[in-house]
Scaffold this motif. Structure first.
Motif, PDB file in Angstrom:
ATOM      1  N   GLY A  74      -2.027   0.035  15.356  1.00  0.00           N
ATOM      2  CA  GLY A  74      -2.408  -1.214  14.465  1.00  0.00           C
ATOM      3  C   GLY A  74      -3.538  -0.700  13.778  1.00  0.00           C
ATOM      4  N   THR A  75      -4.740  -0.080  14.475  1.00  0.00           N
ATOM      5  CA  THR A  75      -5.864   0.428  13.659  1.00  0.00           C
ATOM      6  C   THR A  75      -5.359   1.277  12.715  1.00  0.00           C
ATOM      7  N   LEU A  76      -4.418   2.226  12.938  1.00  0.00           N
ATOM      8  CA  LEU A  76      -3.996   3.299  12.061  1.00  0.00           C
ATOM      9  C   LEU A  76      -3.149   2.556  10.980  1.00  0.00           C
ATOM     10  N   ALA A  77      -2.240   1.490  11.325  1.00  0.00           N
ATOM     11  CA  ALA A  77      -1.557   0.972  10.152  1.00  0.00           C
ATOM     12  C   ALA A  77      -2.804   0.183   9.097  1.00  0.00           C
ATOM     13  N   GLY A  78      -3.660  -0.563   9.740  1.00  0.00           N
ATOM     14  CA  GLY A  78      -4.565  -1.177   8.805  1.00  0.00           C
ATOM     15  C   GLY A  78      -5.269  -0.064   7.943  1.00  0.00           C
ATOM     16  N   ILE A  79      -5.593   1.247   8.494  1.00  0.00           N
ATOM     17  CA  ILE A  79      -6.318   2.127   7.776  1.00  0.00           C
ATOM     18  C   ILE A  79      -5.234   2.587   6.595  1.00  0.00           C
ATOM     19  N   ILE A  80      -4.256   2.647   6.908  1.00  0.00           N
ATOM     20  CA  ILE A  80      -3.182   3.287   6.028  1.00  0.00           C
ATOM     21  C   ILE A  80      -3.138   2.194   4.772  1.00  0.00           C
ATOM     22  N   LEU A  81      -2.971   0.992   5.207  1.00  0.00           N
ATOM     23  CA  LEU A  81      -2.658  -0.053   4.295  1.00  0.00           C
ATOM     24  C   LEU A  81      -4.247  -0.077   3.294  1.00  0.00           C
ATOM     25  N   LEU A  82      -5.185  -0.012   3.702  1.00  0.00           N
ATOM     26  CA  LEU A  82      -6.442   0.030   2.843  1.00  0.00           C
ATOM     27  C   LEU A  82      -6.361   1.093   2.210  1.00  0.00           C
ATOM     28  N   ALA A  83      -6.012   2.272   2.557  1.00  0.00           N
ATOM     29  CA  ALA A  83      -5.717   3.499   1.504  1.00  0.00           C
ATOM     30  C   ALA A  83      -4.779   3.308   0.567  1.00  0.00           C
ATOM     31  N   ASP A  84      -3.639   2.535   0.960  1.00  0.00           N
ATOM     32  CA  ASP A  84      -2.634   2.170  -0.205  1.00  0.00           C
ATOM     33  C   ASP A  84      -3.139   1.227  -1.418  1.00  0.00           C
ATOM     34  N   ALA A  85      -4.183   0.312  -0.726  1.00  0.00           N
ATOM     35  CA  ALA A  85      -4.836  -0.450  -1.789  1.00  0.00           C
ATOM     36  C   ALA A  85      -5.524   0.365  -2.749  1.00  0.00           C
ATOM     37  N   ALA A  86      -6.237   1.536  -2.355  1.00  0.00           N
ATOM     38  CA  ALA A  86      -7.181   2.327  -3.025  1.00  0.00           C
ATOM     39  C   ALA A  86      -6.360   2.947  -3.943  1.00  0.00           C
ATOM     40  N   VAL A  87      -5.221   3.313  -3.614  1.00  0.00           N
ATOM     41  CA  VAL A  87      -4.165   4.310  -4.473  1.00  0.00           C
ATOM     42  C   VAL A  87      -3.561   3.075  -5.380  1.00  0.00           C
ATOM     43  N   GLY A  88      -3.476   1.976  -5.039  1.00  0.00           N
ATOM     44  CA  GLY A  88      -3.026   0.804  -5.982  1.00  0.00           C
ATOM     45  C   GLY A  88      -3.714   0.564  -7.139  1.00  0.00           C
ATOM     46  N   THR A  89      -5.043   1.043  -7.062  1.00  0.00           N
ATOM     47  CA  THR A  89      -6.109   0.955  -8.103  1.00  0.00           C
ATOM     48  C   THR A  89      -5.785   1.643  -9.428  1.00  0.00           C
ATOM     49  N   GLN A  90      -5.210   2.782  -8.949  1.00  0.00           N
ATOM     50  CA  GLN A  90      -4.746   3.815  -9.947  1.00  0.00           C
ATOM     51  C   GLN A  90      -3.261   3.506 -10.736  1.00  0.00           C
ATOM     52  N   THR A  91      -2.776   2.467 -10.586  1.00  0.00           N
ATOM     53  CA  THR A  91      -1.412   1.952 -11.102  1.00  0.00           C
ATOM     54  C   THR A  91      -1.855   0.758 -12.120  1.00  0.00           C
ATOM     55  N   GLY A  92      -2.934   0.049 -12.013  1.00  0.00           N
ATOM     56  CA  GLY A  92      -3.247  -0.987 -13.109  1.00  0.00           C
ATOM     57  C   GLY A  92      -2.365  -2.292 -12.699  1.00  0.00           C
ATOM     58  N   ASP A  93      -1.662  -2.229 -11.516  1.00  0.00           N
ATOM     59  CA  ASP A  93      -0.991  -3.575 -11.211  1.00  0.00           C
ATOM     60  C   ASP A  93      -1.858  -4.261  -9.969  1.00  0.00           C
ATOM     61  N   LYS A  94      -2.230  -5.447 -10.059  1.00  0.00           N
ATOM     62  CA  LYS A  94      -3.060  -6.199  -9.174  1.00  0.00           C
ATOM     63  C   LYS A  94      -2.470  -6.229  -7.703  1.00  0.00           C
ATOM     64  N   LEU A  95      -0.963  -6.563  -7.809  1.00  0.00           N
ATOM     65  CA  LEU A  95      -0.282  -6.649  -6.730  1.00  0.00           C
ATOM     66  C   LEU A  95      -0.404  -5.569  -5.572  1.00  0.00           C
ATOM     67  N   LYS A  96      -0.451  -4.420  -6.250  1.00  0.00           N
ATOM     68  CA  LYS A  96      -0.401  -2.984  -5.383  1.00  0.00           C
ATOM     69  C   LYS A  96      -1.669  -3.015  -4.885  1.00  0.00           C
ATOM     70  N   ILE A  97      -2.716  -3.719  -5.232  1.00  0.00           N
ATOM     71  CA  ILE A  97      -4.182  -3.449  -4.617  1.00  0.00           C
ATOM     72  C   ILE A  97      -4.288  -4.793  -3.804  1.00  0.00           C
ATOM     73  N   TRP A  98      -4.064  -5.788  -4.159  1.00  0.00           N
ATOM     74  CA  TRP A  98      -4.354  -7.077  -3.147  1.00  0.00           C
ATOM     75  C   TRP A  98      -3.320  -7.303  -2.106  1.00  0.00           C
ATOM     76  N   ALA A  99      -2.160  -6.968  -2.228  1.00  0.00           N
ATOM     77  CA  ALA A  99      -1.125  -7.147  -1.118  1.00  0.00           C
ATOM     78  C   ALA A  99      -1.496  -6.317  -0.009  1.00  0.00           C
ATOM     79  N   PRO A 100      -1.588  -4.818  -0.304  1.00  0.00           N
ATOM     80  CA  PRO A 100      -2.023  -3.958   0.986  1.00  0.00           C
ATOM     81  C   PRO A 100      -3.407  -4.129   1.434  1.00  0.00           C
TER      82      PRO A 100
END
Length: 119
Positions: A74-100
């Motif tokens: 669960g810790t690993l999955a949480g860190i992965i999702l936070l990293a996904d949110a950081a990557v989402g900032t590069q797309t310009g899509d707020k859903l790809k930031i806030w959902a993960p």
């Protein structure tokens, strides 16, 4: 508490796997104007290989109801999702930031509560 930990951790691993599958089959959903180039396909396959491995191990730990393994996963999955949110900032899509970001924070909160109440 263990049931909530199992549920959130499985959902987190499924979301990560879902994004990898979407990148493989529908790259335009992940990156605006994304094309299914051979290079993009290889990167999507790398992501899919890792996310499927995580999902299988999470499902195994959930089936066994192994609280210690689920806390680590669960810790690993949480860190992965936070990293996904950081990557989402590069797309310009707020859903790809806030959902993960939201799911990652929820995952880490459940892990902390599980460590306090279960382990």
């Amino acid at each position: 508490m263990l049931i909530i930990l199992i549920f959130i951790t499985v959902i987190s691993a499924l979301v990560t796997t879902g994004f990898s599958l979407a990148a493989l089959f529908f790259p335009g959903l992940i990156v605006r104007d994304g094309e299914a180039t051979p290079t993009a396909r290889v990167f999507a396959l790398y992501g899919l290989a890792r996310s499927v491995a995580l999902l299988l191990v999470v499902l195994w730990a959930a089936f066994r109801a192994d609280a210690t393994a689920l806390i680590w996963l669960g810790t690993l999955a949480g860190i992965i999702l936070l990293a996904d949110a950081a990557v989402g900032t590069q797309t310009g899509d707020k859903l790809k930031i806030w959902a993960p970001l939201g799911l990652g924070l929820a995952q880490l909160l459940v892990v902390v509560l599980a460590m306090w109440f279960v382990a």
